[in-house]
Design a protein around this motif. Sequence first.
Motif, PDB file in Angstrom:
ATOM      1  N   HIS A  42      33.235  49.621  42.257  1.00 39.67           N
ATOM      2  CA  HIS A  42      34.468  50.381  42.008  1.00 39.67           C
ATOM      3  C   HIS A  42      35.652  49.519  42.434  1.00 39.67           C
ATOM      4  CE1 HIS A  42      37.676  53.261  42.643  1.00 39.67           C
ATOM      5  NE2 HIS A  42      36.947  54.267  42.176  1.00 39.67           N
ATOM      6  N   ILE A  43      36.438  49.048  41.458  1.00 44.21           N
ATOM      7  CA  ILE A  43      37.548  48.130  41.734  1.00 44.21           C
ATOM      8  C   ILE A  43      38.843  48.773  41.242  1.00 44.21           C
ATOM      9  CG2 ILE A  43      38.456  45.811  41.357  1.00 44.21           C
ATOM     10  CD1 ILE A  43      35.228  45.533  40.350  1.00 44.21           C
ATOM     11  N   SER A  44      39.841  48.817  42.102  1.00 35.12           N
ATOM     12  CA  SER A  44      41.105  49.488  41.777  1.00 35.12           C
ATOM     13  C   SER A  44      42.153  48.470  41.317  1.00 35.12           C
ATOM     14  CB  SER A  44      41.612  50.263  42.998  1.00 35.12           C
ATOM     15  OG  SER A  44      40.704  51.294  43.327  1.00 35.12           O
ATOM     16  N   HIS A  45      42.475  48.521  40.023  1.00 38.56           N
ATOM     17  CA  HIS A  45      43.401  47.583  39.400  1.00 38.56           C
ATOM     18  C   HIS A  45      44.828  47.825  39.879  1.00 38.56           C
ATOM     19  CE1 HIS A  45      45.886  46.347  35.752  1.00 38.56           C
ATOM     20  NE2 HIS A  45      45.336  45.220  36.162  1.00 38.56           N
ATOM     21  N   ARG A  46      45.431  46.808  40.486  1.00 37.86           N
ATOM     22  CA  ARG A  46      46.767  46.914  41.086  1.00 37.86           C
ATOM     23  C   ARG A  46      46.820  48.096  42.067  1.00 37.86           C
ATOM     24  NH1 ARG A  46      50.562  45.966  35.630  1.00 37.86           N
ATOM     25  NH2 ARG A  46      49.191  44.391  34.710  1.00 37.86           N
ATOM     26  N   ASP A  69      35.616  50.041  46.319  1.00 36.84           N
ATOM     27  CA  ASP A  69      34.908  48.920  46.930  1.00 36.84           C
ATOM     28  C   ASP A  69      35.779  47.676  47.021  1.00 36.84           C
ATOM     29  OD1 ASP A  69      32.492  50.428  46.981  1.00 36.84           O
ATOM     30  OD2 ASP A  69      32.115  49.885  44.896  1.00 36.84           O
ATOM     31  N   MET A  70      36.822  47.613  46.196  1.00 37.78           N
ATOM     32  CA  MET A  70      37.650  46.406  46.133  1.00 37.78           C
ATOM     33  C   MET A  70      39.042  46.748  45.629  1.00 37.78           C
ATOM     34  SD  MET A  70      37.096  42.991  43.759  1.00 37.78           S
ATOM     35  CE  MET A  70      36.079  42.065  44.901  1.00 37.78           C
ATOM     36  N   LEU A  71      40.034  46.075  46.198  1.00 42.13           N
ATOM     37  CA  LEU A  71      41.411  46.169  45.724  1.00 42.13           C
ATOM     38  C   LEU A  71      41.735  44.925  44.906  1.00 42.13           C
ATOM     39  CD1 LEU A  71      43.084  47.334  49.063  1.00 42.13           C
ATOM     40  CD2 LEU A  71      42.527  48.786  47.083  1.00 42.13           C
ATOM     41  N   GLU A  72      42.249  45.140  43.696  1.00 39.98           N
ATOM     42  CA  GLU A  72      42.707  44.023  42.880  1.00 39.98           C
ATOM     43  C   GLU A  72      44.221  43.987  42.945  1.00 39.98           C
ATOM     44  OE1 GLU A  72      44.268  41.923  39.329  1.00 39.98           O
ATOM     45  OE2 GLU A  72      44.571  44.021  39.894  1.00 39.98           O
ATOM     46  N   LEU A  73      44.793  42.780  43.119  1.00 40.96           N
ATOM     47  CA  LEU A  73      46.246  42.647  43.237  1.00 40.96           C
ATOM     48  C   LEU A  73      46.695  41.276  42.758  1.00 40.96           C
ATOM     49  CD1 LEU A  73      46.556  40.734  45.973  1.00 40.96           C
ATOM     50  CD2 LEU A  73      46.113  42.900  47.121  1.00 40.96           C
ATOM     51  N   ASP A  74      48.019  41.112  42.671  1.00 41.92           N
ATOM     52  CA  ASP A  74      48.625  39.893  42.140  1.00 41.92           C
ATOM     53  C   ASP A  74      49.621  39.337  43.150  1.00 41.92           C
ATOM     54  OD1 ASP A  74      47.689  40.545  39.196  1.00 41.92           O
ATOM     55  OD2 ASP A  74      48.745  42.324  39.927  1.00 41.92           O
ATOM     56  N   VAL A  85      53.046  40.864  46.947  1.00 37.24           N
ATOM     57  CA  VAL A  85      52.098  41.454  46.006  1.00 37.24           C
ATOM     58  C   VAL A  85      52.887  42.084  44.860  1.00 37.24           C
ATOM     59  CG1 VAL A  85      50.268  43.154  45.721  1.00 37.24           C
ATOM     60  CG2 VAL A  85      50.431  41.840  47.844  1.00 37.24           C
ATOM     61  N   SER A  86      52.851  41.425  43.706  1.00 39.16           N
ATOM     62  CA  SER A  86      53.572  41.902  42.523  1.00 39.16           C
ATOM     63  C   SER A  86      52.939  41.268  41.303  1.00 39.16           C
ATOM     64  CB  SER A  86      55.051  41.525  42.608  1.00 39.16           C
ATOM     65  OG  SER A  86      55.726  41.835  41.410  1.00 39.16           O
ATOM     66  N   ASN A 150      40.646  41.219  45.621  1.00 39.08           N
ATOM     67  CA  ASN A 150      40.576  40.343  44.459  1.00 39.08           C
ATOM     68  C   ASN A 150      42.002  39.886  44.153  1.00 39.08           C
ATOM     69  OD1 ASN A 150      40.658  39.561  41.657  1.00 39.08           O
ATOM     70  ND2 ASN A 150      38.713  40.606  41.320  1.00 39.08           N
ATOM     71  N   ILE A 151      42.285  38.598  44.354  1.00 38.91           N
ATOM     72  CA  ILE A 151      43.653  38.089  44.260  1.00 38.91           C
ATOM     73  C   ILE A 151      43.845  37.259  42.995  1.00 38.91           C
ATOM     74  CG2 ILE A 151      45.408  36.655  45.362  1.00 38.91           C
ATOM     75  CD1 ILE A 151      44.078  37.236  48.042  1.00 38.91           C
ATOM     76  N   ASP A 152      44.797  37.695  42.168  1.00 39.68           N
ATOM     77  CA  ASP A 152      45.202  36.918  41.000  1.00 39.68           C
ATOM     78  C   ASP A 152      46.415  36.087  41.412  1.00 39.68           C
ATOM     79  OD1 ASP A 152      45.891  35.891  38.550  1.00 39.68           O
ATOM     80  OD2 ASP A 152      45.799  37.792  37.481  1.00 39.68           O
ATOM     81  N   ILE A 153      46.233  34.768  41.463  1.00 40.23           N
ATOM     82  CA  ILE A 153      47.326  33.851  41.788  1.00 40.23           C
ATOM     83  C   ILE A 153      48.173  33.696  40.524  1.00 40.23           C
ATOM     84  CG2 ILE A 153      47.941  31.536  42.551  1.00 40.23           C
ATOM     85  CD1 ILE A 153      46.518  33.101  44.709  1.00 40.23           C
TER      86      ILE A 153
END
Length: 319
Positions: A42-46, A69-74, A85-86, A150-153
């Motif tokens: 279960h991953i939460s987008h932004r 289970d996981m936070l996704e962010l930018d 985080v944006s 989960n980090i999007d660079i």
Amino acid sequence: MEMCAAVYVLSTVTGYVLTSALLLKCPNLLHRRKREPFLSRHISHRGGAGENLENTMAAFKHAVDVGTDMLELDCHLTKDEQVVVSHDANLRRATGINAYISDMAYNELPPYFCKLDVTFQRECYCAGGDDKRIPLLQDIFDAFPDTPVNIDIKANNDLLIKKVSDLVIKYDRENLTVWGNASNQVVKKCYKENPRIPVLFSLPRVLQLLGLFYTGLLPFVPLKEQFLEIPMPSILTKMKDPSGLTRSQRFIIWLADTLLMRKALFNHLTARGIQVYIWVLNDEEDFQRAFDLGATGVMTDFPTRLRDFMDKNGISKPE
């Protein structure tokens, strides 16, 4: 002589095909299974952009409370070298200010609008509460020390990559973080900066992965990445008015979906310890399809909706 050559070629090809098929199903005969520091279904987008304003502390807190289970962010870097985080480099869509994060100090950043569009849900907007602040990455690390991130660079910026790595090390999160970008150049820089943080497949590497899979070479090739994070192309038909899609566009979406959504590929990668995340899914039909295909986890804008689906269908959370 020609008959012998033909028999030799046929036997060689047959041996290759059989070996490839065997290793596709049993890759650990050749490759050591990667260690999985965490598993995420279960991953939460932004942070769950359909239930709270995207990439805010309120969104992340809500997602964790729901049981993600996981936070996704930018991430981006401000003028005074703060990791924020944006999603967007430019603030216009989210705040109305036509300026780049990289040109502003952190204390100069404006608040988010009261209402933001949900990118992966057609004609959907999220109206937030009181929290409209753009947070620092360290705020998330402080607040959720045990939650994988989960980090999007989002920028090809050496200093940004170093700053993120430094924060991951400072908070002892190398086993709770995955990072990367669609750009292969960015992923290579991430891996070079800190090879102890698992990396995502970049877009060129995804295309290479598919090429290896369809030629039968994938079982023989080592992979440094530990996470495959890919879209489900068919969701494009839900994000746009179907009548507005041309026949060629519908064909391209169908072809991409057919090539990418392959259970045999996902099972092979999973057996090698590589997790497969499919994004960004927001309805039960797509949740079900992703898990049926063997995806490790689903990324969603609606963490409550995904949690309810998993509970209803007995999809267990990782231990």
